[in-house]
Design a protein around this motif. Structure first.
Motif, mmCIF file in Angstrom:
data_model
loop_
_atom_site.group_PDB
_atom_site.id
_atom_site.type_symbol
_atom_site.label_atom_id
_atom_site.label_comp_id
_atom_site.label_asym_id
_atom_site.label_seq_id
_atom_site.Cartn_x
_atom_site.Cartn_y
_atom_site.Cartn_z
ATOM 1 N N GLN A 83 56.541 53.534 7.342
ATOM 2 C CA GLN A 83 57.339 54.023 8.458
ATOM 3 C C GLN A 83 58.081 55.276 8.010
ATOM 4 O OE1 GLN A 83 57.250 52.366 11.505
ATOM 5 N NE2 GLN A 83 55.643 51.169 10.491
ATOM 6 N N GLN A 84 58.530 56.055 8.959
ATOM 7 C CA GLN A 84 59.226 57.293 8.622
ATOM 8 C C GLN A 84 60.499 57.020 7.819
ATOM 9 O OE1 GLN A 84 59.596 59.339 12.418
ATOM 10 N NE2 GLN A 84 57.788 60.586 11.956
ATOM 11 N N GLU A 85 61.147 55.901 8.076
ATOM 12 C CA GLU A 85 62.377 55.590 7.343
ATOM 13 C C GLU A 85 62.104 55.205 5.884
ATOM 14 O OE1 GLU A 85 61.409 54.034 10.148
ATOM 15 O OE2 GLU A 85 61.588 51.838 9.962
ATOM 16 N N ASP A 86 60.815 55.067 5.528
ATOM 17 C CA ASP A 86 60.481 54.809 4.117
ATOM 18 C C ASP A 86 60.528 56.091 3.292
ATOM 19 O OD1 ASP A 86 57.823 52.504 5.093
ATOM 20 O OD2 ASP A 86 59.984 52.172 4.882
ATOM 21 N N SER A 87 60.641 57.220 3.949
ATOM 22 C CA SER A 87 60.689 58.498 3.234
ATOM 23 C C SER A 87 61.908 58.524 2.321
ATOM 24 C CB SER A 87 60.748 59.660 4.221
ATOM 25 O OG SER A 87 59.575 59.732 5.004
ATOM 26 N N ALA A 88 61.664 58.743 1.052
ATOM 27 C CA ALA A 88 62.730 58.727 0.052
ATOM 28 C C ALA A 88 62.111 59.062 -1.299
ATOM 29 C CB ALA A 88 63.413 57.351 -0.022
ATOM 30 N N VAL A 89 62.972 59.151 -2.313
ATOM 31 C CA VAL A 89 62.494 59.230 -3.694
ATOM 32 C C VAL A 89 62.537 57.825 -4.278
ATOM 33 C CG1 VAL A 89 62.916 60.164 -5.995
ATOM 34 C CG2 VAL A 89 63.276 61.606 -3.979
ATOM 35 N N TYR A 90 61.439 57.410 -4.857
ATOM 36 C CA TYR A 90 61.351 56.087 -5.465
ATOM 37 C C TYR A 90 61.410 56.265 -6.980
ATOM 38 C CZ TYR A 90 60.415 54.278 -0.878
ATOM 39 O OH TYR A 90 60.549 53.941 0.454
ATOM 40 N N LEU A 91 62.451 55.708 -7.564
ATOM 41 C CA LEU A 91 62.697 55.850 -8.998
ATOM 42 C C LEU A 91 62.380 54.544 -9.717
ATOM 43 C CD1 LEU A 91 66.087 57.723 -8.737
ATOM 44 C CD2 LEU A 91 64.074 58.639 -9.857
ATOM 45 N N CYS A 92 61.799 54.682 -10.870
ATOM 46 C CA CYS A 92 61.516 53.553 -11.739
ATOM 47 C C CYS A 92 62.344 53.729 -13.010
ATOM 48 C CB CYS A 92 60.029 53.525 -12.086
ATOM 49 S SG CYS A 92 59.548 52.314 -13.315
ATOM 50 N N ALA A 93 62.839 52.639 -13.543
ATOM 51 C CA ALA A 93 63.588 52.677 -14.793
ATOM 52 C C ALA A 93 63.166 51.510 -15.665
ATOM 53 C CB ALA A 93 65.091 52.611 -14.529
ATOM 54 N N SER A 94 63.264 51.695 -16.967
ATOM 55 C CA SER A 94 63.000 50.588 -17.875
ATOM 56 C C SER A 94 64.114 50.510 -18.896
ATOM 57 C CB SER A 94 61.637 50.748 -18.572
ATOM 58 O OG SER A 94 61.647 51.820 -19.497
ATOM 59 N N SER A 95 64.298 49.329 -19.436
ATOM 60 C CA SER A 95 65.291 49.153 -20.489
ATOM 61 C C SER A 95 64.742 48.190 -21.511
ATOM 62 C CB SER A 95 66.637 48.666 -19.931
ATOM 63 O OG SER A 95 66.516 47.376 -19.379
ATOM 64 N N GLY A 109 62.492 57.333 -14.775
ATOM 65 C CA GLY A 109 61.420 58.282 -14.592
ATOM 66 C C GLY A 109 61.855 59.392 -13.644
ATOM 67 N N PRO A 110 60.997 60.378 -13.433
ATOM 68 C CA PRO A 110 61.346 61.514 -12.571
ATOM 69 C C PRO A 110 61.280 61.187 -11.089
ATOM 70 C CG PRO A 110 59.128 61.752 -13.391
ATOM 71 C CD PRO A 110 59.689 60.545 -14.073
ATOM 72 N N GLY A 111 60.690 60.043 -10.754
ATOM 73 C CA GLY A 111 60.627 59.636 -9.358
ATOM 74 C C GLY A 111 59.368 60.111 -8.650
ATOM 75 N N THR A 112 59.077 59.427 -7.561
ATOM 76 C CA THR A 112 58.018 59.840 -6.642
ATOM 77 C C THR A 112 58.662 60.134 -5.300
ATOM 78 O OG1 THR A 112 56.239 58.551 -7.671
ATOM 79 C CG2 THR A 112 55.982 59.120 -5.342
ATOM 80 N N TYR B 36 76.122 58.551 -15.324
ATOM 81 C CA TYR B 36 74.819 59.184 -15.391
ATOM 82 C C TYR B 36 74.908 60.572 -14.775
ATOM 83 C CZ TYR B 36 72.127 54.915 -16.491
ATOM 84 O OH TYR B 36 71.594 53.787 -17.088
ATOM 85 N N LYS B 37 74.088 61.478 -15.294
ATOM 86 C CA LYS B 37 73.917 62.802 -14.696
ATOM 87 C C LYS B 37 72.511 62.868 -14.123
ATOM 88 C CE LYS B 37 73.698 67.740 -15.808
ATOM 89 N NZ LYS B 37 73.531 68.737 -16.879
ATOM 90 N N GLN B 38 72.433 63.291 -12.858
ATOM 91 C CA GLN B 38 71.119 63.409 -12.227
ATOM 92 C C GLN B 38 70.921 64.830 -11.744
ATOM 93 O OE1 GLN B 38 70.320 60.956 -8.750
ATOM 94 N NE2 GLN B 38 68.116 61.086 -9.079
ATOM 95 N N ASP B 39 70.077 65.562 -12.444
ATOM 96 C CA ASP B 39 69.703 66.898 -11.998
ATOM 97 C C ASP B 39 68.796 66.782 -10.785
ATOM 98 O OD1 ASP B 39 69.538 67.725 -15.438
ATOM 99 O OD2 ASP B 39 71.033 68.459 -14.021
ATOM 100 N N THR B 40 68.790 67.804 -9.970
ATOM 101 C CA THR B 40 67.977 67.801 -8.761
ATOM 102 C C THR B 40 66.507 67.584 -9.124
ATOM 103 O OG1 THR B 40 69.521 69.284 -7.657
ATOM 104 C CG2 THR B 40 67.300 69.130 -6.743
ATOM 105 N N GLY B 41 65.893 66.605 -8.460
ATOM 106 C CA GLY B 41 64.480 66.360 -8.682
ATOM 107 C C GLY B 41 64.158 65.593 -9.953
ATOM 108 N N ARG B 42 65.188 65.100 -10.608
ATOM 109 C CA ARG B 42 64.975 64.354 -11.861
ATOM 110 C C ARG B 42 65.599 62.968 -11.748
ATOM 111 N NH1 ARG B 42 64.113 68.302 -15.863
ATOM 112 N NH2 ARG B 42 63.466 66.589 -17.204
ATOM 113 N N GLY B 43 65.240 62.107 -12.677
ATOM 114 C CA GLY B 43 65.886 60.805 -12.734
ATOM 115 C C GLY B 43 67.231 60.907 -13.444
#
Lengths: 117, 112
Positions: A83-95, A109-112, B36-43
């Motif tokens: 859906q249009q409301e799904d538009s976003a940046v999806y970030l993944c992180a690990s620890s 990560g840098p995100g999608t 945290y610091k988040q630069d534009t377009g970065r995690g």
């Protein structure tokens, strides 16, 4: 080794299509997180994997969202019937570890960037 | 309810000036607080982490403070640089270590 990587970096799709987003965590990290960040908003927790335990899916906004983590490493976030409301940046992180008194830095990560037309 | 609030929402300063960002939280029981610091377009990338017993921690030009009694933290940036332009996110972890509560962030713009 390398940091958290995500692919694709950008995804444009049409409303109603399914999409898959991939996350490669840092080798050896047992915990993996997915977040969603809408434009100008804070991070919204989606799902969390820790080792072989059942994932914490409490943040998934609807049953159109699902995620899996194969072999304790790579994870895929799937959004069905976008859906249009799904538009976003999806970030993944690990620890490295999770649970207990957390001193657990999450490496992101840098995100999608997902755009649903 | 576990919440993290940040202020200001956005901030514009001139290069070389100092600034302070605020974070208030209601997360309980408290384990640690990260900036945290988040630069534009970065995690986001971690700047500092503070536990209950720590009042101040520095990382270069960044100094974080924590008052666990009032549940407030601040991030002070000294002699700002253009590269400091980013969003700064306060994240509080509860005592179980796996519940991260993110603040909405402060958007900092450093102008020449």
């Amino acid at each position: 080794g390398a940091g958290v990587s995500q692919s694709p970096s950008n995804k444009v799709t049409e409303k109603g299509k399914d999409v898959e987003l991939r996350c490669d965590p840092i080798s050896g990290h047992t915990a993996l997180y997915w977040y969603r960040q809408s434009l100008g908003q804070g991070l919204e927790f989606l799902i969390y994997f820790q080792g072989n335990s059942a994932p914490d899916k409490s943040g998934l906004p609807s049953d159109r969202f699902s995620a899996e983590r194969t072999g304790g490493s790579v994870s895929t976030l799937t959004i069905q019937r976008t859906q249009q409301e799904d538009s976003a940046v999806y970030l993944c992180a690990s620890s490295l570890v999770s649970g207990g008194r957390g001193y657990n830095e999450q490496f992101f990560g840098p995100g999608t960037r997902l755009t649903v037309l | 309810k576990n919440q993290v609030e940040q202020s200001p929402q956005s901030l514009i300063i001139l290069e070389g000036k100092n600034c302070t960002l605020q974070c208030n939280y209601t997360v309980s029981p408290f384990s640690n607080l990260r900036w945290y610091k988040q630069d534009t377009g970065r995690g986001p990338v971690s700047l500092t982490i503070m536990t209950f017993s720590e009042n101040t921690k520095s990382n270069g030009r960044y100094t974080a403070t924590l008052d666990a009694d009032t549940k407030q933290s601040s991030l002070h940036i000294t002699a700002s640089q253009l590269s400091d332009s980013a969003s700064y996110i306060c994240v509080v972890t509860n005592n179980y270590g796996q519940n991260f509560v993110f603040g909405p962030g402060t958007r900092l713009s450093v102008l020449p």
